[in-house]
Write a protein that holds these residues in place. Structure first.
Motif, PDB file in Angstrom:
ATOM      1  N   TYR A   3       0.845  -1.185   0.000  1.00 46.26           N
ATOM      2  CA  TYR A   3       0.000   0.000   0.000  1.00 46.26           C
ATOM      3  C   TYR A   3       0.886   1.242   0.000  1.00 46.26           C
ATOM      4  O   TYR A   3       1.609   1.495   0.955  1.00 46.26           O
ATOM      5  CB  TYR A   3      -0.920   0.011   1.221  1.00 46.26           C
ATOM      6  N   ASN A   4       0.833   1.998  -1.067  1.00 45.36           N
ATOM      7  CA  ASN A   4       1.630   3.205  -1.197  1.00 45.36           C
ATOM      8  C   ASN A   4       0.745   4.423  -1.014  1.00 45.36           C
ATOM      9  O   ASN A   4       0.129   4.898  -1.962  1.00 45.36           O
ATOM     10  CB  ASN A   4       2.321   3.254  -2.562  1.00 45.36           C
ATOM     11  N   PHE A   5       0.663   4.892   0.200  1.00 49.26           N
ATOM     12  CA  PHE A   5      -0.105   6.092   0.494  1.00 49.26           C
ATOM     13  C   PHE A   5       0.809   7.302   0.354  1.00 49.26           C
ATOM     14  O   PHE A   5       1.996   7.234   0.688  1.00 49.26           O
ATOM     15  CB  PHE A   5      -0.701   6.007   1.902  1.00 49.26           C
ATOM     16  N   ARG A   6       0.263   8.404  -0.112  1.00 49.48           N
ATOM     17  CA  ARG A   6       1.055   9.615  -0.328  1.00 49.48           C
ATOM     18  C   ARG A   6       1.562  10.226   0.967  1.00 49.48           C
ATOM     19  O   ARG A   6       2.642  10.808   1.005  1.00 49.48           O
ATOM     20  CB  ARG A   6       0.227  10.672  -1.057  1.00 49.48           C
ATOM     21  N   ASP A   8       0.388  10.663   5.586  1.00 48.49           N
ATOM     22  CA  ASP A   8      -0.341  10.121   6.727  1.00 48.49           C
ATOM     23  C   ASP A   8      -1.691  10.793   6.964  1.00 48.49           C
ATOM     24  O   ASP A   8      -2.364  10.486   7.944  1.00 48.49           O
ATOM     25  CB  ASP A   8       0.511  10.237   7.996  1.00 48.49           C
ATOM     26  N   CYS A   9      -2.082  11.713   6.110  1.00 49.14           N
ATOM     27  CA  CYS A   9      -3.361  12.419   6.245  1.00 49.14           C
ATOM     28  C   CYS A   9      -4.524  11.461   5.947  1.00 49.14           C
ATOM     29  O   CYS A   9      -4.539  10.812   4.895  1.00 49.14           O
ATOM     30  CB  CYS A   9      -3.397  13.604   5.287  1.00 49.14           C
ATOM     31  N   PRO A  10      -5.515  11.348   6.837  1.00 49.62           N
ATOM     32  CA  PRO A  10      -6.632  10.435   6.589  1.00 49.62           C
ATOM     33  C   PRO A  10      -7.476  10.830   5.368  1.00 49.62           C
ATOM     34  O   PRO A  10      -8.002   9.961   4.679  1.00 49.62           O
ATOM     35  CB  PRO A  10      -7.457  10.488   7.873  1.00 49.62           C
ATOM     36  N   PHE A  11      -7.587  12.119   5.086  1.00 50.73           N
ATOM     37  CA  PHE A  11      -8.355  12.553   3.910  1.00 50.73           C
ATOM     38  C   PHE A  11      -7.650  12.126   2.627  1.00 50.73           C
ATOM     39  O   PHE A  11      -8.263  11.548   1.727  1.00 50.73           O
ATOM     40  CB  PHE A  11      -8.548  14.080   3.914  1.00 50.73           C
ATOM     41  N   THR A  12      -6.358  12.400   2.564  1.00 46.86           N
ATOM     42  CA  THR A  12      -5.575  12.028   1.390  1.00 46.86           C
ATOM     43  C   THR A  12      -5.516  10.510   1.240  1.00 46.86           C
ATOM     44  O   THR A  12      -5.615   9.985   0.125  1.00 46.86           O
ATOM     45  CB  THR A  12      -4.152  12.623   1.479  1.00 46.86           C
ATOM     46  N   SER A  13      -5.385   9.805   2.340  1.00 44.57           N
ATOM     47  CA  SER A  13      -5.327   8.335   2.290  1.00 44.57           C
ATOM     48  C   SER A  13      -6.629   7.758   1.752  1.00 44.57           C
ATOM     49  O   SER A  13      -6.614   6.813   0.955  1.00 44.57           O
ATOM     50  CB  SER A  13      -5.015   7.766   3.668  1.00 44.57           C
ATOM     51  N   ALA A  14      -7.760   8.330   2.163  1.00 42.95           N
ATOM     52  CA  ALA A  14      -9.048   7.876   1.617  1.00 42.95           C
ATOM     53  C   ALA A  14      -9.097   8.128   0.122  1.00 42.95           C
ATOM     54  O   ALA A  14      -9.544   7.263  -0.656  1.00 42.95           O
ATOM     55  CB  ALA A  14     -10.198   8.584   2.322  1.00 42.95           C
ATOM     56  N   ASP A  16      -6.598   8.247  -1.864  1.00 44.54           N
ATOM     57  CA  ASP A  16      -5.688   7.295  -2.503  1.00 44.54           C
ATOM     58  C   ASP A  16      -6.423   6.009  -2.875  1.00 44.54           C
ATOM     59  O   ASP A  16      -6.083   5.350  -3.857  1.00 44.54           O
ATOM     60  CB  ASP A  16      -4.511   6.953  -1.582  1.00 44.54           C
ATOM     61  N   ILE A  17      -7.436   5.659  -2.098  1.00 42.65           N
ATOM     62  CA  ILE A  17      -8.183   4.420  -2.333  1.00 42.65           C
ATOM     63  C   ILE A  17      -9.415   4.654  -3.198  1.00 42.65           C
ATOM     64  O   ILE A  17      -9.647   3.945  -4.169  1.00 42.65           O
ATOM     65  CB  ILE A  17      -8.616   3.772  -0.994  1.00 42.65           C
ATOM     66  N   ILE A  18     -10.226   5.633  -2.863  1.00 46.94           N
ATOM     67  CA  ILE A  18     -11.513   5.804  -3.559  1.00 46.94           C
ATOM     68  C   ILE A  18     -11.604   7.076  -4.395  1.00 46.94           C
ATOM     69  O   ILE A  18     -12.654   7.383  -4.942  1.00 46.94           O
ATOM     70  CB  ILE A  18     -12.703   5.759  -2.572  1.00 46.94           C
ATOM     71  N   GLY A  19     -10.509   7.807  -4.536  1.00 46.53           N
ATOM     72  CA  GLY A  19     -10.543   9.084  -5.234  1.00 46.53           C
ATOM     73  C   GLY A  19     -10.541   8.994  -6.747  1.00 46.53           C
ATOM     74  O   GLY A  19     -10.713   9.999  -7.427  1.00 46.53           O
ATOM     75  N   ASP A  20     -10.357   7.848  -7.289  1.00 50.90           N
ATOM     76  CA  ASP A  20     -10.377   7.653  -8.738  1.00 50.90           C
ATOM     77  C   ASP A  20     -11.815   7.736  -9.251  1.00 50.90           C
ATOM     78  O   ASP A  20     -12.731   7.181  -8.640  1.00 50.90           O
ATOM     79  CB  ASP A  20      -9.792   6.270  -9.044  1.00 50.90           C
ATOM     80  N   LYS A  21     -12.028   8.412 -10.383  1.00 48.21           N
ATOM     81  CA  LYS A  21     -13.400   8.580 -10.886  1.00 48.21           C
ATOM     82  C   LYS A  21     -14.074   7.244 -11.171  1.00 48.21           C
ATOM     83  O   LYS A  21     -15.269   7.104 -10.917  1.00 48.21           O
ATOM     84  CB  LYS A  21     -13.432   9.465 -12.124  1.00 48.21           C
ATOM     85  N   TRP A  22     -13.339   6.269 -11.671  1.00 51.34           N
ATOM     86  CA  TRP A  22     -13.984   4.990 -11.986  1.00 51.34           C
ATOM     87  C   TRP A  22     -14.375   4.232 -10.721  1.00 51.34           C
ATOM     88  O   TRP A  22     -15.395   3.556 -10.688  1.00 51.34           O
ATOM     89  CB  TRP A  22     -13.096   4.138 -12.887  1.00 51.34           C
TER      90      TRP A  22
END
Length: 148
Positions: A3-6, A8-14, A16-22
């Motif tokens: 898991y490559n998270f950008r 430690d921010c919980p908003f950014t981490s979310a 990273d997982i669900i932010g893709d439009k598809w």
């Protein structure tokens, strides 16, 4: 899986997982439209390419947002179902629809109208409960076809 998270921010981490439009389109299709099969996703208005769909479904499965299973009546075809973790995204999906209705009509005047949107505008919390309840009812019906 690595898991490559950008950060430690919980908003950014979310994101990273669900932010893709598809990813969000697939979750919306499952939750609101009750799509379950690869074919039903491919044939949707959003026209997601099969290679992208495969990768995104696998991504969602890896993070425990989607479960891939088979019906006992059809062992050839996979079906995809939201897990509890996936269902927990219901308020987010509803909020995105509400935001779009409120802020994108000037850019996209043909956005859907009707009773569903009226209910969403009138009582977002109740709409969210209704969406989740409808999905849970579908899951209960499918559970008898996946587990006998």
């Amino acid at each position: 899986m690595d898991y490559n998270f950008r950060c430690d921010c919980p908003f950014t981490s979310a994101l990273d997982i669900i932010g893709d439009k598809w990813i969000l389109v697939i979750i919306k299709q499952m939750l609101i439209e009750h799509k379950q099969t690869f074919k039903s996703f491919v044939e949707s208005d959003e026209a997601i390419a099969t290679n992208i769909l495969s990768a995104k479904l696998k991504w969602l499965e890896d993070f425990g947002i989607v479960l891939k299973t088979k019906l006992i009546t059809n062992k050839k075809s996979n079906i995809y179902l939201l897990t509890e973790k996936g269902l927990a995204l219901t308020p987010l999906i509803v909020e995105l629809g509400f935001w779009s209705d409120q802020h994108l009509r000037e850019f996209h005047p043909s956005l859907v109208e009707g009773v569903t949107m009226d209910v969403l505008r009138k009582d977002k919390a109740q709409f969210t409960k209704n969406v989740e309840q409808s999905y849970r009812e579908m899951l209960a019906a499918i559970n008898t076809l996946t587990h006998g």
